[in-house]
Scaffold this motif. Structure first.
Motif, PDB file in Angstrom:
ATOM      1  N   HIS A 164     -35.342  61.004  27.003  1.00 27.64           N
ATOM      2  CA  HIS A 164     -34.837  61.758  25.862  1.00 27.64           C
ATOM      3  C   HIS A 164     -33.379  62.184  26.019  1.00 27.64           C
ATOM      4  N   LYS A 165     -32.829  62.076  27.202  1.00 27.83           N
ATOM      5  CA  LYS A 165     -31.524  62.664  27.507  1.00 27.83           C
ATOM      6  C   LYS A 165     -30.357  62.134  26.667  1.00 27.83           C
ATOM      7  N   PRO A 166     -30.344  60.861  26.244  1.00 28.91           N
ATOM      8  CA  PRO A 166     -29.223  60.424  25.396  1.00 28.91           C
ATOM      9  C   PRO A 166     -29.106  61.176  24.072  1.00 28.91           C
ATOM     10  N   ASN A 167     -30.182  61.838  23.629  1.00 25.68           N
ATOM     11  CA  ASN A 167     -30.123  62.604  22.382  1.00 25.68           C
ATOM     12  C   ASN A 167     -29.020  63.649  22.407  1.00 25.68           C
ATOM     13  N   THR A 168     -28.718  64.190  23.594  1.00 22.31           N
ATOM     14  CA  THR A 168     -27.616  65.155  23.710  1.00 22.31           C
ATOM     15  C   THR A 168     -26.422  64.579  24.447  1.00 22.31           C
ATOM     16  N   ALA A 169     -26.623  63.579  25.300  1.00 20.64           N
ATOM     17  CA  ALA A 169     -25.488  62.966  25.999  1.00 20.64           C
ATOM     18  C   ALA A 169     -24.512  62.342  25.009  1.00 20.64           C
ATOM     19  N   VAL A 170     -25.043  61.674  23.996  1.00 17.14           N
ATOM     20  CA  VAL A 170     -24.184  61.015  23.008  1.00 17.14           C
ATOM     21  C   VAL A 170     -23.346  62.041  22.239  1.00 17.14           C
ATOM     22  N   PRO A 171     -23.923  63.121  21.694  1.00 13.93           N
ATOM     23  CA  PRO A 171     -23.080  64.125  21.025  1.00 13.93           C
ATOM     24  C   PRO A 171     -22.048  64.759  21.957  1.00 13.93           C
ATOM     25  N   VAL A 184     -15.337  63.634  31.984  1.00 13.96           N
ATOM     26  CA  VAL A 184     -16.367  64.677  32.033  1.00 13.96           C
ATOM     27  C   VAL A 184     -17.078  64.614  33.377  1.00 13.96           C
ATOM     28  N   VAL A 185     -17.560  65.764  33.805  1.00 13.28           N
ATOM     29  CA  VAL A 185     -18.347  65.850  35.038  1.00 13.28           C
ATOM     30  C   VAL A 185     -19.680  66.491  34.716  1.00 13.28           C
ATOM     31  N   THR A 186     -20.682  66.164  35.504  1.00 14.33           N
ATOM     32  CA  THR A 186     -22.002  66.733  35.272  1.00 14.33           C
ATOM     33  C   THR A 186     -22.835  66.655  36.536  1.00 14.33           C
ATOM     34  N   GLU A 187     -24.021  67.217  36.463  1.00 13.87           N
ATOM     35  CA  GLU A 187     -24.999  67.144  37.545  1.00 13.87           C
ATOM     36  C   GLU A 187     -26.189  66.337  37.059  1.00 13.87           C
ATOM     37  N   THR A 188     -27.032  65.932  37.973  1.00 15.85           N
ATOM     38  CA  THR A 188     -28.298  65.318  37.570  1.00 15.85           C
ATOM     39  C   THR A 188     -29.325  65.533  38.668  1.00 15.85           C
ATOM     40  N   GLY A 189     -30.585  65.685  38.235  1.00 12.61           N
ATOM     41  CA  GLY A 189     -31.676  65.829  39.200  1.00 12.61           C
ATOM     42  C   GLY A 189     -32.260  64.472  39.493  1.00 12.61           C
ATOM     43  N   ALA A 190     -33.223  64.057  38.682  1.00 17.43           N
ATOM     44  CA  ALA A 190     -33.872  62.764  38.875  1.00 17.43           C
ATOM     45  C   ALA A 190     -32.948  61.602  38.537  1.00 17.43           C
ATOM     46  N   MET A 197     -25.619  60.316  30.531  1.00 13.48           N
ATOM     47  CA  MET A 197     -24.221  60.707  30.351  1.00 13.48           C
ATOM     48  C   MET A 197     -23.291  59.540  30.647  1.00 13.48           C
ATOM     49  N   ALA A 198     -23.625  58.759  31.683  1.00 13.75           N
ATOM     50  CA  ALA A 198     -22.819  57.581  32.010  1.00 13.75           C
ATOM     51  C   ALA A 198     -22.843  56.585  30.857  1.00 13.75           C
ATOM     52  N   PHE A 199     -24.017  56.375  30.292  1.00 12.54           N
ATOM     53  CA  PHE A 199     -24.167  55.488  29.127  1.00 12.54           C
ATOM     54  C   PHE A 199     -23.319  55.971  27.960  1.00 12.54           C
ATOM     55  N   ALA A 200     -23.419  57.257  27.635  1.00 15.87           N
ATOM     56  CA  ALA A 200     -22.685  57.806  26.494  1.00 15.87           C
ATOM     57  C   ALA A 200     -21.179  57.734  26.718  1.00 15.87           C
ATOM     58  N   CYS A 201     -20.730  58.022  27.928  1.00 12.09           N
ATOM     59  CA  CYS A 201     -19.297  57.967  28.223  1.00 12.09           C
ATOM     60  C   CYS A 201     -18.763  56.543  28.100  1.00 12.09           C
ATOM     61  N   SER A 202     -19.587  55.570  28.464  1.00 11.55           N
ATOM     62  CA  SER A 202     -19.149  54.172  28.357  1.00 11.55           C
ATOM     63  C   SER A 202     -18.914  53.778  26.901  1.00 11.55           C
ATOM     64  N   LEU A 203     -19.630  54.403  25.976  1.00  9.40           N
ATOM     65  CA  LEU A 203     -19.466  54.095  24.554  1.00  9.40           C
ATOM     66  C   LEU A 203     -18.194  54.702  23.972  1.00  9.40           C
ATOM     67  N   PHE A 204     -17.780  55.860  24.508  1.00 10.16           N
ATOM     68  CA  PHE A 204     -16.650  56.579  23.931  1.00 10.16           C
ATOM     69  C   PHE A 204     -15.409  56.572  24.824  1.00 10.16           C
ATOM     70  N   LEU A 206     -14.849  57.494  28.021  1.00 11.30           N
ATOM     71  CA  LEU A 206     -14.605  58.642  28.895  1.00 11.30           C
ATOM     72  C   LEU A 206     -14.904  58.291  30.349  1.00 11.30           C
ATOM     73  N   GLY A 207     -14.136  58.875  31.262  1.00  7.99           N
ATOM     74  CA  GLY A 207     -14.500  58.808  32.671  1.00  7.99           C
ATOM     75  C   GLY A 207     -15.664  59.743  32.940  1.00  7.99           C
ATOM     76  N   CYS A 208     -16.540  59.377  33.855  1.00  9.58           N
ATOM     77  CA  CYS A 208     -17.747  60.172  34.121  1.00  9.58           C
ATOM     78  C   CYS A 208     -17.971  60.287  35.620  1.00  9.58           C
ATOM     79  N   GLU A 209     -18.162  61.521  36.077  1.00  9.24           N
ATOM     80  CA  GLU A 209     -18.424  61.781  37.494  1.00  9.24           C
ATOM     81  C   GLU A 209     -19.679  62.640  37.598  1.00  9.24           C
ATOM     82  N   VAL A 210     -20.600  62.233  38.458  1.00  6.82           N
ATOM     83  CA  VAL A 210     -21.929  62.862  38.507  1.00  6.82           C
ATOM     84  C   VAL A 210     -22.250  63.323  39.922  1.00  6.82           C
ATOM     85  N   TRP A 211     -22.752  64.553  40.027  1.00  5.10           N
ATOM     86  CA  TRP A 211     -23.298  65.059  41.282  1.00  5.10           C
ATOM     87  C   TRP A 211     -24.820  65.024  41.179  1.00  5.10           C
ATOM     88  N   GLN A 212     -25.431  64.157  41.978  1.00  2.53           N
ATOM     89  CA  GLN A 212     -26.880  63.986  41.937  1.00  2.53           C
ATOM     90  C   GLN A 212     -27.528  64.732  43.105  1.00  2.53           C
TER      91      GLN A 212
END
Length: 506
Positions: A164-171, A184-190, A197-204, A206-212
């Motif tokens: 379900h996460k792309p529902n808010t990642a895209v906006p 943009v930077v973000t965190e992720t659990g699983a 977020m990586a998917f959504a950033c690729s569409l628009f 944006l650079g994306c950096e994630v702390w998992q």
């Protein structure tokens, strides 16, 4: 391209399909048709649609449209939720306090009291890649359980990221790109949020950096690869890149990490880089707002098939998937149109709703975020490394906590072995392998369905199936090999953590 069916010819007898080439004593019934019915789209778990000249009657959900507005539950609540507080002054947060972290439009949505907010065409255009998502009746699971209950699940695993996460990642990506933000930077659990977020950033662009979270980084390498495939940089958290991460590693070099720690690292980077903003995958009001496309669709789908849920069940960690399904139904409940029981299900190892305190606390471990009134186990509580990494968060979304306090929903917690047992029953009947997170909702659904078997009640149960588990098979391997244990919290550990919750005057 035409699909070659595995039979030579079809005969129609009593409006049913039969494999004509089969021996007389081996007729294989493929499904009954009504000749008066319209074509439908069969929707498969990989998101493809196949047109079948078959089964649709007046109760069809095939023509349900994607909602053109997000729904804001705050507008309909009899008591408004407590405001977030500045971490230094303990005064209500102002929009300018949030501007170093979030895009302007997201800040407006966070504080909005408007009932509905229009979804921009650019976002709807991306949503159409996978929305509307299917509402499916779990008939085979019902048969296995021998229950009179009718079980439906709203399946969000058809999105490109599998949840379900792309529902808010895209906006979130769209509004940042619209504002001219570069990264943009973000965190992720699983990893479901990070990959979305990586998917959504690729569409628009944006650079994306994630702390998992470290535990999930090690358990789920293919989620990391998925993020990298979409162009994101991925770090295990805690990391040596940030001051927050270094402090944690000095205290405990072998820590499994937590969502709270990963949030601290991402927030630190955003706060110290002018062209970088922070995105969050759960908890905040604007995130829950975006997810309401789930429930808005589902309301129409349930109405189209003439069903009204008696019970709505969803898993909760930060709460976005649960809110997305339940909030539109709570609106209808508040208006007196329906009266379902709404039940959140959380892991026994991280039970913020059922064991936490309702208090102002930080959203992250380092205490960098605003203080939020929520059910919390303490901001420095580090849950045991259960396999549902997306539910390992110390607090609950403030809006869900508020709704819980108002008595509009209930909550239970379940151990992970019961959840995986339910997941196998679901997978072996419905064919979909659930992510570890929604196994909690599935297990609770099975509990209720078996209770209906005892009482004879034919309840309608609606559950949130928020994602598939294709990248979580190591967790299934542990369960199947008998190596999975039920992890529980330690009372002393929570007491120590709760003692550090800020003291805020009522």
């Amino acid at each position: 391209m035409a699909i070659q069916l595995p039979f030579q010819s079809i005969s129609r007898s009593s409006n049913c399909l039969v494999r004509a080439s089969a021996p007389a004593d081996e007729d294989q019934w493929l499904g009954c048709l009504s000749l008066k019915r319209k074509p439908m789209h069969l929707r498969f778990s990989n998101g493809y649609k196949v047109r079948a000249r078959a089964t649709l009657n007046a109760n069809s959900t095939a023509n349900i449209e994607i909602p053109h507005q997000w729904y804001n539950l705050i507008a309909d609540l009899p008591v408004k939720p407590p405001p977030p507080l500045h971490p230094k002054t303990f005064e209500p947060v102002k929009p300018e306090d949030l501007s170093p972290l979030f895009a302007d439009e997201l800040i407006k949505q966070e504080a909005s009291n408007e009932r509905f907010i229009d979804i921009p065409d650019e976002i709807l255009d991306v949503y159409r890649l996978w929305r509307p998502t299917p509402l499916i009746r779990a008939k085979r699971l019902e048969k296995l359980l021998d229950t009179p209950a009718r079980i439906y699940y709203k399946y969000e695993g058809v999105s490109p990221a599998g949840s379900h996460k792309p529902n808010t990642a895209v906006p979130q990506a769209f509004y940042n790109a619209q504002q001219g933000i570069k990264n943009v930077v973000t965190e992720t659990g699983a990893g479901q949020w990070g990959s979305s977020m990586a998917f959504a950033c690729s569409l628009f662009g944006l650079g994306c950096e994630v702390w998992q979270v470290r535990a999930s980084f090690d358990q789920k390498p293919y989620r990391r690869l998925m993020m990298q495939t979409w162009g994101a940089k991925v770090h295990p958290s805690p990391s040596s890149i940030t001051e927050a991460g270094r402090k944690i590693l000095q205290t405990d070099p072998s820590t499994p990490g937590s969502l709270g720690i990963a949030i601290s690292e991402a927030v630190e980077v955003a706060a110290t880089n002018e062209e970088t903003k922070y995105c969050l995958g759960s908890v905040l009001n604007h995130v829950l707002l975006h997810q309401t496309v789930i429930g808005e669709e589902c309301l129409k789908q349930m109405e189209a098939i003439g069903e009204t849920p008696d019970l709505i069940i969803g898993c909760t960690g930060g709460g976005s998937n649960f809110a997305g399904l339940s909030f539109p139904f709570i609106r209808e409940k508040l208006s007196g149109k329906i009266n379902p029981v709404i039940r959140a299900v959380e892991p026994a190892a991280c039970p913020s709703l059922t064991k936490g305190v309702y208090a102002y606390d930080y959203g992250d471990t380092a205490g960098m975020t605003p203080l939020m009134k929520m059910h919390t186990l303490g901001h420095d509580f580090i849950p045991d490394p259960i396999h549902a990494g997306g539910l390992r968060y110390h607090g609950m979304a403030p809006l869900i906590s508020h709704v819980y306090e108002l008595g509009f929903m209930e909550a239970i917690s379940l151990p992970q072995t019961e959840c995986f047992q339910g997941a196998l029953q679901f997978a072996r009947t419905e064919g979909i392998i659930p992510a570890p997170e929604p196994t909690h909702a599935i297990a609770a659904t099975i509990r209720e369905a078996l209770r209906c078997k005892e009482t004879g009640e034919s309840k309608v149960i609606l559950t949130a199936m928020c994602g598939h588990g294709h990248f979580d098979l190591t967790s299934y391997e542990k369960y199947l090999q008998g190596n999975m244990m039920d992890l529980s919290f330690e009372e002393e550990k929570i007491k120590e953590s709760l003692a550090k919750v800020p003291k805020v005057a009522a």
